[in-house]
Design a protein around this motif. Structure first.
Motif, PDB file in Angstrom:
ATOM      1  N   ASP A 194       0.837  -1.210   0.000  1.00 24.59           N
ATOM      2  CA  ASP A 194       0.000   0.000   0.000  1.00 24.59           C
ATOM      3  C   ASP A 194       0.870   1.258   0.000  1.00 24.59           C
ATOM      4  O   ASP A 194       0.546   2.249  -0.663  1.00 24.59           O
ATOM      5  CB  ASP A 194      -0.915   0.028   1.232  1.00 24.59           C
ATOM      6  CG  ASP A 194      -2.133  -0.864   1.059  1.00 24.59           C
ATOM      7  OD1 ASP A 194      -2.578  -1.049  -0.089  1.00 24.59           O
ATOM      8  OD2 ASP A 194      -2.644  -1.364   2.078  1.00 24.59           O
ATOM      9  N   ARG A 199      -5.450   7.177  -6.374  1.00 26.53           N
ATOM     10  CA  ARG A 199      -6.274   6.413  -7.312  1.00 26.53           C
ATOM     11  C   ARG A 199      -7.049   7.355  -8.236  1.00 26.53           C
ATOM     12  O   ARG A 199      -7.527   6.947  -9.286  1.00 26.53           O
ATOM     13  CB  ARG A 199      -7.282   5.561  -6.546  1.00 26.53           C
ATOM     14  CG  ARG A 199      -6.647   4.494  -5.684  1.00 26.53           C
ATOM     15  CD  ARG A 199      -7.703   3.752  -4.882  1.00 26.53           C
ATOM     16  NE  ARG A 199      -7.105   2.706  -4.061  1.00 26.53           N
ATOM     17  CZ  ARG A 199      -7.796   1.877  -3.291  1.00 26.53           C
ATOM     18  NH1 ARG A 199      -9.118   1.992  -3.225  1.00 26.53           N
ATOM     19  NH2 ARG A 199      -7.193   0.950  -2.593  1.00 26.53           N
ATOM     20  N   ASP A 219      -2.270  -0.699  -5.710  1.00 29.02           N
ATOM     21  CA  ASP A 219      -1.591  -2.000  -5.751  1.00 29.02           C
ATOM     22  C   ASP A 219      -2.616  -3.101  -6.014  1.00 29.02           C
ATOM     23  O   ASP A 219      -3.794  -2.972  -5.666  1.00 29.02           O
ATOM     24  CB  ASP A 219      -0.780  -2.263  -4.477  1.00 29.02           C
ATOM     25  CG  ASP A 219      -1.662  -2.402  -3.243  1.00 29.02           C
ATOM     26  OD1 ASP A 219      -2.598  -1.603  -3.096  1.00 29.02           O
ATOM     27  OD2 ASP A 219      -1.405  -3.313  -2.430  1.00 29.02           O
ATOM     28  N   SER A 269      -4.020  -5.960  -4.933  1.00 28.67           N
ATOM     29  CA  SER A 269      -4.160  -6.819  -3.758  1.00 28.67           C
ATOM     30  C   SER A 269      -5.390  -7.707  -3.873  1.00 28.67           C
ATOM     31  O   SER A 269      -5.367  -8.867  -3.493  1.00 28.67           O
ATOM     32  CB  SER A 269      -4.203  -5.981  -2.481  1.00 28.67           C
ATOM     33  OG  SER A 269      -5.216  -5.005  -2.560  1.00 28.67           O
TER      34      SER A 269
HETATM   35 MG   LIG Z   1      -3.953  -1.248  -1.568  1.00 27.37          MG
END
Ligand SMILES: [Mg+2]
Length: 347
Positions: free
Chosen positions: A75, A159, A231, A233
């Motif tokens: 993160d 983001r 990321d 995940s």
């Molecule tokens: Mg993340």
């Protein structure tokens, strides 16, 4: 001393201290942190539950510790930040804190080996374990990790920074982590090898020892290459969906361009999973970076030693169309749903 205090003392004795960032670490009521002048703190928190995020029969204690740290660091990498300090809270059944605890000649306990895995990755990234808490768990293992990082004011990658026309990129390869999970489920040989595994080279065991892309994230921010980042995940489809949502855009992904992990191919060939492409699209826990760059930006083929691949483009918002599309190798397109799967979810 209580078992809890012994655990804390043992971890403290082994926790590395790195210069800068942490003025006061383990041992006081609070840690005292000091980010560099002109920097902001970024903070992430991640919970790991036995049976939900790992299985003690499949994941070695070192793997559980490594993955716990990797989740938090990933993160930080997605923000283009430098990790500063980590705080670990952990609850384990009493038996896992025995015997040995790293003192004397006894065999190391589960929690010793967990700490080995966690601290090895912390040291690689020069992040100080600056505090935490322990408790005895009546059931399985539960960990909660908090990682703090720093980035120059206003420069952390978000983001929400993508624009229509941006090219979508991903680092490394996708689907390997989910493929290894399938291998652990289906192959007794794989399980036998995994049990004693204390570490692994990058890419060799993507489920057990994923590599957070800290250096790549820093380069993307410092060189101004990425405009938005997240990321991977939960799985590419789900994480791209988050990026679309925050940037208020749509996206199109080229199936043929996806860097499918060799282990995902192997999983398909051996019948451990029905489709390598589906693993790459939806299998989570790859901990690669998904980012967008302006079409005129020259993005290197490799960043900080990690391959980088263009996989699609951001499109203007349109409420009448699916948020994500998948372009197949034959040129046909189909809606792409956010189907990052949650491990061990029943039904
Ligand atoms: Mg993340």
């Amino acid at each position: 001393m209580t078992a809890e205090r012994e655990i804390i003392a043992a971890i403290r004795a082994r926790a590395p201290r790195f210069r800068g960032g942490v003025r006061i670490g383990i041992g006081d009521d609070c840690a005292v942190l000091q980010p560099k002048p002109g920097h902001e703190l970024v903070v992430t928190t991640d919970m790991v539950l036995e049976g939900r995020h790992f299985r003690r029969e499949w994941h070695s204690p070192e793997s559980v510790g490594h993955r716990c740290m990797a989740r938090g660091l990933s993160d930080i990498a997605a923000m283009g930040a430098t990790p500063l300090a980590v705080f670990l809270s952990i609850a384990v059944p009493a038996a896992l804190a025995e015997p040995g605890r790293g003192q004397g000649s006894g065999k190391p306990s589960w929690i010793d080996r967990f700490t080995d895995g966690l601290l090895a990755l912390a040291m690689e990234h020069k992040v100080t374990l600056a505090g935490g808490d322990t408790a005895e768990s009546p059931g399985g293992v539960l960990t909660d990790i908090v990682v703090l990082g720093e980035a120059p004011k206003g420069e952390a990658l978000l983001r929400s920074g993508a624009k229509a026309g941006d090219v979508i990129y991903v680092t490394g390869a996708l689907g390997g982590s989910a493929a290894e999970l399938a291998a652990l489920e289906r192959s007794p040989r794989w399980r036998a090898e995994a049990r004693g595994l204390a570490k692994a080279e990058d890419g060799m065991h993507p489920q057990l020892f994923p590599q957070p892309r800290i250096a790549a994230g820093l380069t993307l921010r410092r060189r101004g290459l990425a405009k938005a980042a997240i990321d991977v995940s939960d799985g590419l489809s789900t994480d791209l969906d988050h990026l679309c949502e925050e940037s208020k855009l749509r996206a199109e992904v080229d199936a043929a361009a996806l860097p499918v992990h060799p282990l995902a191919m192997q999983a398909e060939q051996r019948g451990w999973a029905p489709s390598a492409l589906k693993l790459a699209l939806n299998g989570g826990e790859d901990y690669e970076l998904l980012f967008t760059a302006r079409p005129e930006t020259r993005v290197p083929k490799q960043i900080a030693g990690v391959p980088v691949q263009a996989i699609g483009r951001m499109l203007p918002a349109n409420a009448l169309k699916p948020r994500m599309m998948l372009r197949n190798a034959d040129g046909s397109t189909e809606p792409l749903a956010a189907k990052g799967w949650e491990h061990f979810r029943k039904g």
